[in-house]
Design a protein around this motif. Structure first.
Motif, PDB file in Angstrom:
ATOM      1  N   GLU A 488      -8.512 -32.192  -4.769  1.00  0.00           N
ATOM      2  CA  GLU A 488      -7.574 -33.174  -4.254  1.00  0.00           C
ATOM      3  C   GLU A 488      -8.090 -33.823  -2.971  1.00  0.00           C
ATOM      4  O   GLU A 488      -7.954 -35.038  -2.774  1.00  0.00           O
ATOM      5  CB  GLU A 488      -6.216 -32.506  -4.007  1.00  0.00           C
ATOM      6  N   GLU A 489      -8.701 -33.025  -2.116  1.00  0.00           N
ATOM      7  CA  GLU A 489      -9.266 -33.564  -0.875  1.00  0.00           C
ATOM      8  C   GLU A 489     -10.410 -34.521  -1.177  1.00  0.00           C
ATOM      9  O   GLU A 489     -10.560 -35.558  -0.514  1.00  0.00           O
ATOM     10  CB  GLU A 489      -9.753 -32.423   0.011  1.00  0.00           C
ATOM     11  N   ARG A 490     -11.222 -34.212  -2.182  1.00  0.00           N
ATOM     12  CA  ARG A 490     -12.345 -35.083  -2.543  1.00  0.00           C
ATOM     13  C   ARG A 490     -11.853 -36.457  -2.999  1.00  0.00           C
ATOM     14  O   ARG A 490     -12.379 -37.496  -2.564  1.00  0.00           O
ATOM     15  CB  ARG A 490     -13.179 -34.427  -3.647  1.00  0.00           C
ATOM     16  N   VAL A 493     -10.356 -38.391  -0.096  1.00  0.00           N
ATOM     17  CA  VAL A 493     -11.424 -38.955   0.733  1.00  0.00           C
ATOM     18  C   VAL A 493     -11.998 -40.203   0.064  1.00  0.00           C
ATOM     19  O   VAL A 493     -12.255 -41.220   0.726  1.00  0.00           O
ATOM     20  CB  VAL A 493     -12.532 -37.902   0.972  1.00  0.00           C
ATOM     21  N   ALA A 494     -12.178 -40.136  -1.248  1.00  0.00           N
ATOM     22  CA  ALA A 494     -12.719 -41.287  -1.982  1.00  0.00           C
ATOM     23  C   ALA A 494     -11.805 -42.509  -1.832  1.00  0.00           C
ATOM     24  O   ALA A 494     -12.275 -43.626  -1.584  1.00  0.00           O
ATOM     25  CB  ALA A 494     -12.892 -40.936  -3.455  1.00  0.00           C
ATOM     26  N   LYS A 495     -10.502 -42.297  -1.970  1.00  0.00           N
ATOM     27  CA  LYS A 495      -9.545 -43.404  -1.825  1.00  0.00           C
ATOM     28  C   LYS A 495      -9.588 -43.982  -0.422  1.00  0.00           C
ATOM     29  O   LYS A 495      -9.543 -45.202  -0.237  1.00  0.00           O
ATOM     30  CB  LYS A 495      -8.133 -42.913  -2.148  1.00  0.00           C
ATOM     31  N   SER A 496      -9.707 -43.117   0.585  1.00  0.00           N
ATOM     32  CA  SER A 496      -9.733 -43.578   1.974  1.00  0.00           C
ATOM     33  C   SER A 496     -11.000 -44.373   2.271  1.00  0.00           C
ATOM     34  O   SER A 496     -10.949 -45.403   2.951  1.00  0.00           O
ATOM     35  CB  SER A 496      -9.630 -42.376   2.922  1.00  0.00           C
ATOM     36  N   ILE A 497     -12.132 -43.893   1.768  1.00  0.00           N
ATOM     37  CA  ILE A 497     -13.396 -44.614   1.971  1.00  0.00           C
ATOM     38  C   ILE A 497     -13.295 -46.009   1.386  1.00  0.00           C
ATOM     39  O   ILE A 497     -13.636 -47.013   2.034  1.00  0.00           O
ATOM     40  CB  ILE A 497     -14.571 -43.846   1.343  1.00  0.00           C
ATOM     41  N   ARG A 498     -12.809 -46.099   0.145  1.00  0.00           N
ATOM     42  CA  ARG A 498     -12.724 -47.400  -0.521  1.00  0.00           C
ATOM     43  C   ARG A 498     -11.752 -48.332   0.205  1.00  0.00           C
ATOM     44  O   ARG A 498     -12.038 -49.516   0.400  1.00  0.00           O
ATOM     45  CB  ARG A 498     -12.294 -47.207  -1.972  1.00  0.00           C
ATOM     46  N   LYS A 499     -10.614 -47.779   0.620  1.00  0.00           N
ATOM     47  CA  LYS A 499      -9.613 -48.614   1.289  1.00  0.00           C
ATOM     48  C   LYS A 499     -10.148 -49.172   2.601  1.00  0.00           C
ATOM     49  O   LYS A 499      -9.978 -50.367   2.904  1.00  0.00           O
ATOM     50  CB  LYS A 499      -8.352 -47.788   1.543  1.00  0.00           C
ATOM     51  N   ILE A 515     -20.001 -35.417  -9.873  1.00  0.00           N
ATOM     52  CA  ILE A 515     -19.999 -36.561 -10.781  1.00  0.00           C
ATOM     53  C   ILE A 515     -18.632 -37.250 -10.821  1.00  0.00           C
ATOM     54  O   ILE A 515     -18.545 -38.478 -10.834  1.00  0.00           O
ATOM     55  CB  ILE A 515     -20.443 -36.130 -12.195  1.00  0.00           C
ATOM     56  N   LEU A 516     -17.537 -36.474 -10.852  1.00  0.00           N
ATOM     57  CA  LEU A 516     -16.216 -37.099 -10.892  1.00  0.00           C
ATOM     58  C   LEU A 516     -15.923 -37.874  -9.616  1.00  0.00           C
ATOM     59  O   LEU A 516     -15.346 -38.960  -9.654  1.00  0.00           O
ATOM     60  CB  LEU A 516     -15.136 -36.045 -11.138  1.00  0.00           C
ATOM     61  N   PHE A 517     -16.342 -37.332  -8.478  1.00  0.00           N
ATOM     62  CA  PHE A 517     -16.167 -38.037  -7.209  1.00  0.00           C
ATOM     63  C   PHE A 517     -16.981 -39.331  -7.211  1.00  0.00           C
ATOM     64  O   PHE A 517     -16.479 -40.385  -6.805  1.00  0.00           O
ATOM     65  CB  PHE A 517     -16.623 -37.128  -6.063  1.00  0.00           C
ATOM     66  N   LEU A 518     -18.217 -39.257  -7.682  1.00  0.00           N
ATOM     67  CA  LEU A 518     -19.068 -40.440  -7.734  1.00  0.00           C
ATOM     68  C   LEU A 518     -18.475 -41.501  -8.658  1.00  0.00           C
ATOM     69  O   LEU A 518     -18.478 -42.692  -8.354  1.00  0.00           O
ATOM     70  CB  LEU A 518     -20.472 -40.056  -8.203  1.00  0.00           C
TER      71      LEU A 518
END
Length: 592
Positions: A488-490, A493-499, A515-518
């Motif tokens: 969930e943290e990964r 973090v991905a959503k925050s980076i993109r935003k 791979i799922l994070f990427l």
């Protein structure tokens, strides 16, 4: 309804607050011992029997150290509790013979506790931490279940277990000597050569254990566990420190080991691709981190992971997350309509015995480019050169842009609290924008009064990513941001980076192995290939599909998309889809 009162003793600072919880508690005001002070620690003790659940102490505590939780009666009695006002665990996974069972859940939810209980390192106290039960009482508690027979055999030493711990980086502190000599002493199956070959330990065997990298330590720990002649194998986060190739290979090795030798294996894992590849069934853990954890019913891998991503367990009728975690099918970057953030030429970097060749490329506004490949292939070197930390030997990057850089290894020497650290390093700390864009998404509110030196690996990782993203930059370079983070943290973090990238019309380079994070974050991707430790080559940014196809064809694994959640799923080797995708050359397949 039963009630939990949890006190975080690290956050609790009675000298600074003057026991506000005691002062405002309605029970205490009426003369009850709802909250008393421990004579030695001087910390408050909250009576769960007398507590009314009003929540006043939770609101008044300036350090967010108190949590009052009302539990549904359906949970029944706990399996284990660490102490008064401390973490409580409900349920255990079904230990199944000749199968690989996975455990999926956030950090601090009880997964490592479960492995310690099942491996015999921790005797379950059934919630009675003051007068722990006898084995006979434990057998009676689990009467009628497979766990009753399991604990009887465990208590009578009729079964043997092997447990690979989570913190493999601590092994050199407790184990000394040459790696091959150490593994030979562990080898009860006379399969050292076979396991060493499968896990690519040829070079590591020649080293002293203190010379090993994190990835080497992890593979040596996995080998040492598999070489034991036991009935049950327990692996706690076996993918940590491993690159993409090593993760997928490790999953195949453990999977093959379980099938070939009919072994029983339990795996705790945050990389969903690994969990999907390795497991026959999974249990989802939910609850509230550092307060209580509940083990779900046994589920098929696909159903369990999908329900976790949705935040709703259908059989239990439990919703534990408001928002569903969704995956995109693909993103197409219209480069003609986007400004160029940086255009870098091809360049070369040389070290003693290693060379990195990088193809020229461009990064555009509002895009996230991921970079992946084996360890020791030059990814971190590329990041450092792009960030201006190091200079190439051939070629020159002349773009004059602001770059924010999070290194792979985090080391903060700061004497003070998280709040003081942020105040010093973030120019707009304290504003509404900082609170909504950084503080809440990275769950830093509860850490503000903690000393930076006391943070765990995951907490330190979130703090560093947040600090870097708070900088006013044109390009963000993040090296392995998912290390020590749960699923969930990964994805958060991905959503925050993109935003943040899109809001600032910036770009980001993200180096990672999940791979799922990427897949979740990437617009385009770079592939690093070559001979680790000797020579590395970095492609220019290309579509994620092409990049994944190039990489997965090298590691010989195919992926499909789950029809329900659209997440990437590894195909079982030699399955129908596996064979079909190989035939058409689609190793990273997109359903249409």
């Amino acid at each position: 309804m039963s009630r939990l009162a949890i006190l975080d003793k690290d956050r609790c600072q009675p000298k600074k607050c003057g026991y506000l919880c005691l002062e405002y508690c309605p029970g205490v005001r009426m003369g009850e011992d709802t909250i008393v002070i421990h004579k030695k620690t001087k910390k408050p003790i909250i009576s769960e029997k007398l507590c009314s659940g009003c929540g006043i102490c939770v609101k008044k505590c300036p350090f967010d150290a108190i949590n009052i939780i009302n539990l549904p009666e359906a949970l029944g009695d706990p399996v284990h509790r660490y102490g008064e006002n401390m973490f409580e665990l409900f349920g255990l996974p079904i230990v199944t013979e000749k199968e690989v069972v996975g455990l999926l859940g956030p950090n601090g939810i009880g997964k490592s506790t479960i492995l310690r209980i099942l491996s015999g390192e921790l005797k379950p106290n059934l919630g009675n931490y003051q007068n722990p039960p006898s084995w006979e009482e434990i057998f009676e508690f689990f009467r009628g279940s497979q766990l009753q027979d399991y604990f009887k055999k465990l208590a009578n030493k009729e079964i043997r277990v092997a447990h690979k711990p989570q913190a493999v980086d601590l092994l050199p502190k407790y184990v000394k000597g040459n790696v091959k000599d150490l593994l030979e002493k562990t080898d009860e199956l006379n399969k050292l050569d076979e396991i060493s070959d499968l896990l690519n330990l040829e070079i590591s065997l020649k080293k002293d254990i203190k010379e090993l990298s994190g990835g080497e330590l992890q593979r040596v720990a996995i080998a040492a566990t598999l070489l034991k002649d036991v009935d049950f194998y327990y692996f706690d986060e076996p993918s940590s420190w491993l690159d993409i190739y090593q993760r997928l290979n490790m999953a195949k090795v453990i999977r093959r080991y379980a099938e070939k030798f009919k072994k029983s294996i339990l795996v705790v894992e945050h990389d969903l691709s690994v969990l999907d590849t390795i497991s026959d069934y999974i249990h989802v853990l939910y609850g509230e981190p550092n307060a209580y954890g509940v083990v779900s019913n046994k589920k098929s891998v696909r159903v369990g992971i999908n329900e976790y991503l949705k935040g709703f367990l259908r059989d239990e009728n439990v919703r534990f997350r408001r928002e569903e975690l969704k995956f995109h099918v693909s993103r197409t970057i219209e480069t003609t309509k986007k400004g160029t953030i940086i255009k870098y030429p091809s360049f070369v970097k040389c070290y003693n015995g290693f060379k990195l060749y990088v193809d020229s490329g461009e990064l555009y506004e509002n895009e996230v480019v991921t970079a992946f490949g084996p360890n020791s292939i030059g990814k971190t070197t590329f990041a450092k050169i792009l960030a201006g930390v190091e200079k190439p030997d051939k070629g020159k990057i002349e773009e004059n842009i602001n770059i924010a850089y999070k290194p792979q290894y985090i080391s903060i020497e700061f004497d003070g609290t998280v709040e003081e650290f942020l105040h010093k390093n973030v120019t707009y700390y304290g504003t509404t924008a900082f609170r909504t864009e950084i503080l809440k998404p990275f769950k830093l509110e509860n850490l503000l009064h903690r000393e930076v030196s006391t943070l765990s690996g995951g907490e330190l990782q979130r703090l560093m990513i947040a600090t870097v993203l708070a900088e006013d930059a044109d390009l963000y370079v993040l090296d392995e941001p998912t290390a020590f983070l749960d699923v969930e943290e990964r994805l958060s973090v991905a959503k925050s980076i993109r935003k943040i990238v899109e809001n600032k019309h910036a770009a980001a380079i993200v180096i990672d192995h999940d791979i799922l994070f990427l897949d979740y974050i990437a617009d385009r991707a770079m592939v690093f290939y070559g001979k680790p430790g000797v020579e590395g080559h970095a492609t220019k940014p290309m579509s994620l599909r092409n990049a994944m196809n190039k990489f997965l064809s090298q590691v010989n694994i195919t992926f499909r998309r789950d029809k329900e959640t659209k997440r990437p799923r590894a195909n079982k080797p030699d399955s129908y889809l596996d064979r079909k995708q190989r035939e058409v050359g689609e190793y990273y397949y997109y359903d249409t």
